[in-house]
Design a protein around this motif. Sequence first.
Motif, mmCIF file in Angstrom:
data_model
loop_
_atom_site.group_PDB
_atom_site.id
_atom_site.type_symbol
_atom_site.label_atom_id
_atom_site.label_comp_id
_atom_site.label_asym_id
_atom_site.label_seq_id
_atom_site.Cartn_x
_atom_site.Cartn_y
_atom_site.Cartn_z
ATOM 1 N N ILE A 92 6.337 6.896 11.453
ATOM 2 C CA ILE A 92 5.891 6.059 12.121
ATOM 3 C C ILE A 92 5.317 6.614 13.676
ATOM 4 O O ILE A 92 6.379 6.984 14.372
ATOM 5 N N ILE A 93 4.114 6.348 14.114
ATOM 6 C CA ILE A 93 3.796 6.628 15.265
ATOM 7 C C ILE A 93 3.386 5.281 16.167
ATOM 8 O O ILE A 93 2.804 4.535 15.786
ATOM 9 N N MET A 94 4.186 5.070 17.219
ATOM 10 C CA MET A 94 3.908 3.851 17.949
ATOM 11 C C MET A 94 3.008 4.116 19.282
ATOM 12 O O MET A 94 3.014 5.049 19.827
ATOM 13 N N LEU A 95 2.206 3.163 19.507
ATOM 14 C CA LEU A 95 1.202 3.180 20.243
ATOM 15 C C LEU A 95 1.560 2.261 21.561
ATOM 16 O O LEU A 95 2.314 1.062 21.479
ATOM 17 N N THR A 96 1.950 2.740 22.871
ATOM 18 C CA THR A 96 1.979 1.948 23.955
ATOM 19 C C THR A 96 1.232 2.083 25.031
ATOM 20 O O THR A 96 0.195 3.041 24.955
ATOM 21 N N GLU B 160 0.781 -1.330 -0.080
ATOM 22 C CA GLU B 160 0.100 0.026 0.135
ATOM 23 C C GLU B 160 0.740 1.334 0.182
ATOM 24 O O GLU B 160 0.205 2.329 -0.270
ATOM 25 N N THR B 161 2.247 1.140 0.341
ATOM 26 C CA THR B 161 2.939 2.178 0.360
ATOM 27 C C THR B 161 2.434 3.606 1.261
ATOM 28 O O THR B 161 2.055 4.674 0.505
ATOM 29 N N PRO B 162 2.050 3.284 2.474
ATOM 30 C CA PRO B 162 1.340 4.340 3.040
ATOM 31 C C PRO B 162 2.171 5.562 3.275
ATOM 32 O O PRO B 162 3.642 5.808 3.297
ATOM 33 N N ASP B 163 1.605 6.673 3.734
ATOM 34 C CA ASP B 163 2.170 7.966 3.990
ATOM 35 C C ASP B 163 2.532 8.172 5.356
ATOM 36 O O ASP B 163 3.577 8.975 5.861
ATOM 37 N N LEU B 164 1.955 7.242 6.159
ATOM 38 C CA LEU B 164 2.271 7.068 7.614
ATOM 39 C C LEU B 164 1.637 6.014 8.250
ATOM 40 O O LEU B 164 0.760 5.384 7.799
ATOM 41 N N VAL B 165 2.425 5.625 9.441
ATOM 42 C CA VAL B 165 2.014 4.396 10.030
ATOM 43 C C VAL B 165 1.850 4.739 11.566
ATOM 44 O O VAL B 165 2.588 5.289 12.133
ATOM 45 N N ILE B 166 0.657 4.024 11.881
ATOM 46 C CA ILE B 166 0.168 4.011 13.433
ATOM 47 C C ILE B 166 0.444 2.566 13.893
ATOM 48 O O ILE B 166 -0.409 1.350 13.338
ATOM 49 N N LEU B 167 1.175 2.178 15.061
ATOM 50 C CA LEU B 167 1.793 0.907 14.934
ATOM 51 C C LEU B 167 1.729 0.689 16.315
ATOM 52 O O LEU B 167 2.549 1.387 17.399
ATOM 53 N N ASP B 168 1.077 -0.353 16.927
ATOM 54 C CA ASP B 168 0.858 -0.585 18.132
ATOM 55 C C ASP B 168 1.982 -1.730 18.544
ATOM 56 O O ASP B 168 2.437 -2.195 17.565
ATOM 57 N N ILE B 169 2.689 -1.466 19.791
ATOM 58 C CA ILE B 169 3.890 -2.255 20.085
ATOM 59 C C ILE B 169 3.621 -3.876 20.264
ATOM 60 O O ILE B 169 3.991 -4.577 20.114
#
Length: 245
Positions: A79-83, A45-54
Motif C-alpha cells: 500500500i502506497i499512501m498519498l499525503t 478485484e484482489t489488486p497486487d498493489l493499492v495507491i491510497l489517498d488519506i
Amino acid sequence: MVRKILVVDDEAVLLDTISYNLEQAGYQVTKAADGLSALDAARTETPDLVILDIMLPGIDGLEVCRQLRRERLTAVVPIIMLTAKGDEIDKVVGLEVGADDYMTKPFGRRELLARVRALLRRADYPITNSGNQDTTNNRQESLPRRKDLHSGDLSIDQAGRRVTNRGQNIELQPKQFDLLTYLVRNRGTVLTRDQLLHHVWGYDYAGDTRTVDVHIRWLREKLEEEAANPKLIQTVRGVGYVFRG
C-alpha cells in the motif's frame, strides 16, 4: 501477467492522471473515489498493489488501510499512501497503520512508477527470497529455501516469515520483517538510511528516510526490552543503524 493496481483518490483529475500513467506503463487499473468503494474494490478485484489517498469522503484512507491489513485477501498487499505536502503526522500515522510507503503530493510520473515497480518487485521477490506461496507467483517455488537466522533469543524463519523473540511470537508487517531480516543478515555492519531504502524498499534513488526511522522505532518497540534504550538495533549518529544482537 498484467499486474492489477487499485487507485483511490477523491480528486477526479488526479485519479484519472495516476490511472492513465499506470495504464500507459502496462498495469490494469481499478479506480475508487471514496473509502467504501475502495474496500469493495479491494475485496472483489484482489489488486497486487493499492495507491491510497488519506483524505477521502466517508471512511478516510487511514481506516481503509487498517481494514485492509486485517483482512486475509489484502493483509500483505503493498500500500502506497498519498499525503498533502507538509502533513508529517499523516505520513507517520499512515506507516503505523500498515502502509508500506507514502508519496507527498505533488509528485511526478517517474517517481510514481519507480515506487510502484519497487514495491511490486519486493512483493514478488521478498528480501529473504523466501517465496510467500502466492499462487500468482509460481516463479518463487524454484528459489532455494533460506536458512533460519538466529541471534540470542531472536529467531527468524525466513521461509515462513515468522519471528520469535524470547520464546514469544512477534507479529510484524511485511516491510518490518524485511527490514529486520536485512539488519540481522548484516549484523555488525553500520547501514545508512539510503542503503536500507535501496535494499529493503527497492528504491534506486534517495527516498524519504523518515520511512526507515518509523520502521526502526516499531521494531524496537516489538523486540527490545527497553525501546528507549535499545540493545539490538542501535543508532549510529549521523550515519544510520546497526544490528548488535
